[in-house]
Design an enzyme around this catalytic site. Sequence first.
Site: not given
Length: 112
Positions: A29, A85, A91-92, A98, A100
Amino acid sequence: MDCIFCKIASNEISSKKVYEDDQIVAFNDLDPQAPVHVLIIPKKHIQSADQIADGDTNIIGKIFMVASKIAKELGLENGYRIVNNCGEDGGQTVPHLHFHLMGGRKMNWPAG
Ligand code: 5GP
Ligand code: ZN
């Protein structure tokens, strides 16, 4: 398609990749929230977890297997967190599915 993560998958945008196969890519990230913060994505463009179709279920399972492999390789023997998310309230911020993979510190719960 104008999608950052599709461009990362196709190397149009550079990233620090930690895993790649024909279906999945994982990369660090850009703005890590933990000592280890890797994003694991299907190369196929799926917009969010809410858009997973019948034909995608194998790849989702494989992503979790790959997460465990990466966690071992990166020394997360004490555990780790996998987060998705989904959508605005989730909160995307990037509309390409994806997960995390975060670790290397004690995570808080519940997550904000
Ligand atoms: P979300 O908020 O959608 O769950 O997660 C998107 C993540 O993508 C964020 O943690 C953000 O730091 C990361 N990100 C956004 N753009 C880029 C990029 O161009 N390269 C990399 N490596 N990560 C990115
Ligand atoms: Zn995409």
